[in-house]
Design an enzyme around this catalytic site. Structure first.
Site, PDB file in Angstrom:
ATOM      1  N   ARG A  51       0.834  -1.202   0.000  1.00 36.75           N
ATOM      2  CA  ARG A  51       0.000   0.000   0.000  1.00 36.75           C
ATOM      3  C   ARG A  51       0.868   1.251   0.000  1.00 36.75           C
ATOM      4  O   ARG A  51       2.034   1.204   0.378  1.00 36.75           O
ATOM      5  CB  ARG A  51      -0.835   0.071   1.280  1.00 36.75           C
ATOM      6  CG  ARG A  51      -1.485  -1.208   1.661  1.00 36.75           C
ATOM      7  CD  ARG A  51      -2.124  -1.043   3.038  1.00 36.75           C
ATOM      8  NE  ARG A  51      -2.533  -2.336   3.555  1.00 36.75           N
ATOM      9  CZ  ARG A  51      -3.122  -2.510   4.728  1.00 36.75           C
ATOM     10  NH1 ARG A  51      -3.365  -1.461   5.507  1.00 36.75           N
ATOM     11  NH2 ARG A  51      -3.476  -3.702   5.125  1.00 36.75           N
ATOM     12  N   ASP A  53       0.205   5.418   1.463  1.00 29.46           N
ATOM     13  CA  ASP A  53      -0.742   6.255   2.211  1.00 29.46           C
ATOM     14  C   ASP A  53      -1.285   7.405   1.357  1.00 29.46           C
ATOM     15  O   ASP A  53      -0.743   7.703   0.284  1.00 29.46           O
ATOM     16  CB  ASP A  53      -0.032   6.852   3.440  1.00 29.46           C
ATOM     17  CG  ASP A  53      -0.036   5.893   4.619  1.00 29.46           C
ATOM     18  OD1 ASP A  53      -0.800   4.910   4.593  1.00 29.46           O
ATOM     19  OD2 ASP A  53       0.741   6.133   5.566  1.00 29.46           O
ATOM     20  N   TYR A 111      12.405   3.689  -2.266  1.00 26.78           N
ATOM     21  CA  TYR A 111      11.585   4.881  -2.048  1.00 26.78           C
ATOM     22  C   TYR A 111      12.475   6.104  -2.206  1.00 26.78           C
ATOM     23  O   TYR A 111      13.672   6.059  -1.909  1.00 26.78           O
ATOM     24  CB  TYR A 111      11.004   4.891  -0.635  1.00 26.78           C
ATOM     25  CG  TYR A 111       9.811   4.004  -0.423  1.00 26.78           C
ATOM     26  CD1 TYR A 111       8.524   4.464  -0.662  1.00 26.78           C
ATOM     27  CD2 TYR A 111       9.965   2.697   0.031  1.00 26.78           C
ATOM     28  CE1 TYR A 111       7.414   3.649  -0.459  1.00 26.78           C
ATOM     29  CE2 TYR A 111       8.867   1.872   0.238  1.00 26.78           C
ATOM     30  CZ  TYR A 111       7.590   2.357  -0.012  1.00 26.78           C
ATOM     31  OH  TYR A 111       6.507   1.555   0.199  1.00 26.78           O
ATOM     32  N   ARG A 198       9.173   7.522   5.979  1.00 23.65           N
ATOM     33  CA  ARG A 198       8.864   8.878   6.419  1.00 23.65           C
ATOM     34  C   ARG A 198       9.416   9.164   7.815  1.00 23.65           C
ATOM     35  O   ARG A 198       9.833  10.287   8.109  1.00 23.65           O
ATOM     36  CB  ARG A 198       7.354   9.121   6.367  1.00 23.65           C
ATOM     37  CG  ARG A 198       6.843   9.253   4.922  1.00 23.65           C
ATOM     38  CD  ARG A 198       5.329   9.146   4.836  1.00 23.65           C
ATOM     39  NE  ARG A 198       4.689  10.100   5.721  1.00 23.65           N
ATOM     40  CZ  ARG A 198       3.399  10.067   6.057  1.00 23.65           C
ATOM     41  NH1 ARG A 198       2.614   9.117   5.576  1.00 23.65           N
ATOM     42  NH2 ARG A 198       2.899  10.964   6.867  1.00 23.65           N
TER      43      ARG A 198
END
Lengths: 256, 256
Positions: A51, A53, A111, A198
């Site tokens: 997933r 966000d 990422y 993050r």
């Protein structure tokens, strides 16, 4: 039935994340709606590498689905892109073995996180970068990355609410590069916990801002306590950049 | 009553242009709504240097309005930005003479047009650039600009429907610069006709794509006929970059 693997990009701004949720606009819902139209009303279930966000973007998210349609591989992208909204793009589609799985077969993920590092905000990048006006000690941030790289229990970098028990992950590389007025942090790993990138970015920024020395990152990870780490960086700077697979198809996932 | 001059930026994506229109979201309406709240329900009329179309952005649009409020100059930006949506930003505010006029006193305007010039589209810049995948002959485009620079009747570069009679304008400079994977066309002039910059860009691109030689631009302008010119470039690449005034305040309009 043939199994298809697609590399997709999306602009996360107007989505409540990747995964279907009632009464929310999600990437998965849009993908499945487009596939349903292609299949004359038949529901097709899509499986993603993982997933993302709300507000988080993808340059190289990877999905798979099964289809009875006999469409030449090269026509899938155009057919789906015609039906999809303009904030989702199918970049690549290819037939794969029936046992290929977009989530279980992931060997690594990359990422990237874009920080707009200048005094003035930029209206035109407000959905695509995190604005940090402070002068950052990039050398200290690079030193701090050495404490993240490797195999660690990343409990301190995992948001509350996850059901994952084993919080040991391996981070292969963390690179920090200046690109014009942006600072880009790239992280490559075997897998990432919920909001781990993050939180890692938030902690690297704390080091860059002089709130903690580079070695504090090692100490924070050792506590295995999320409350000991610094704040989570906001979603709009984050991009799921590339998903790698240990299969013969791995050459095909090079996004861009 | 004091007259205030503000330099503002906006992301044109979600606006039906600058000027108020019934049942449409416009920049002017948002500015006037914020001012009305600041003035406890009293309507304040805003005057801009000119309109911009739906989807067109501004980095240095300039407005003026009159207010009875005794607010220190340096607090106006913060006060208004707190009340404005996140796609409008007041960058600068200053008191000016009562006879300053944001439209009538304009001495020159600069527009910039961003072209994403690479094979692949970019999802994250779809509202901020015009994607042209062709290889462009930039040297030919630069030669073509010499036919635009100067004082000309720009009827051929003016969209139908305008009520302006005198279509003579002076273009002081046209610069074409490569910035990474973008080509940026900057135009500075005494004033511009309706859609003139976007039509000029469309014609420069036609030259860059080899559809016409550079000298064709001079011939097209001589026809004074819009139908003889190439297509208008789309709005999302266009930015009203800076508005200049021949007043003592002119130092203050340097956006950025």
């Amino acid at each position: 039935m043939a199994r298809l693997k697609c590399v997709i990009a999306y602009d996360g701004t107007r989505f409540s994340g990747y995964q279907v949720q009632p009464n929310q606009r999600t990437v998965q819902e849009e993908l499945e709606a487009a596939l349903k139209r292609m299949h004359k009303g038949k529901a097709i279930r899509v499986t993603a590498s993982g997933r993302t966000d709300a507000g988080v973007h993808a340059v190289g998210q990877t999905i798979h689905f099964d289809s009875p349609l006999a469409i030449p591989e090269e026509n899938w992208c155009r057919a789906l892109n015609t039906l999809l909204p303009d904030d989702i793009l199918i970049k690549q589609a290819q037939g794969v073995a029936d046992d290929f799985h977009a989530r279980f077969d992931v060997s690594q993920k990359e990422y990237r996180y874009r920080i707009l590092n200048r005094k003035e905000a930029d209206l035109f990048r407000r959905f695509y970068t995190y604005h940090v006006p402070d002068i950052l000690d990039i050398q200290a941030m690079r030193e701090a990355t050495t404490h993240i790289i490797g195999t660690h229990d990343f409990s301190a970098f995992c948001a509350a609410g996850t059901q994952v028990v084993d919080k040991v992950r391996t981070v292969y590389d963390v690179r920090i590069e200046q690109q014009g007025d942006e600072l880009v942090i790239a992280m490559v790993g075997s897998g990432f916990l919920y909001q781990m990138v993050r939180i890692a970015v938030g902690n690297l920024l704390a080091v860059g801002q002089g709130k903690a020395p580079p070695a504090a990152i090692a100490a924070i990870l050792e506590t295995k306590d999320r409350r000991k780490a610094f704040a989570t960086a906001p979603p709009q700077g984050l991009y799921l950049w590339e998903v790698g697979y240990d299969t013969d198809n791995s050459h095909a996932v090079n996004a861009n």
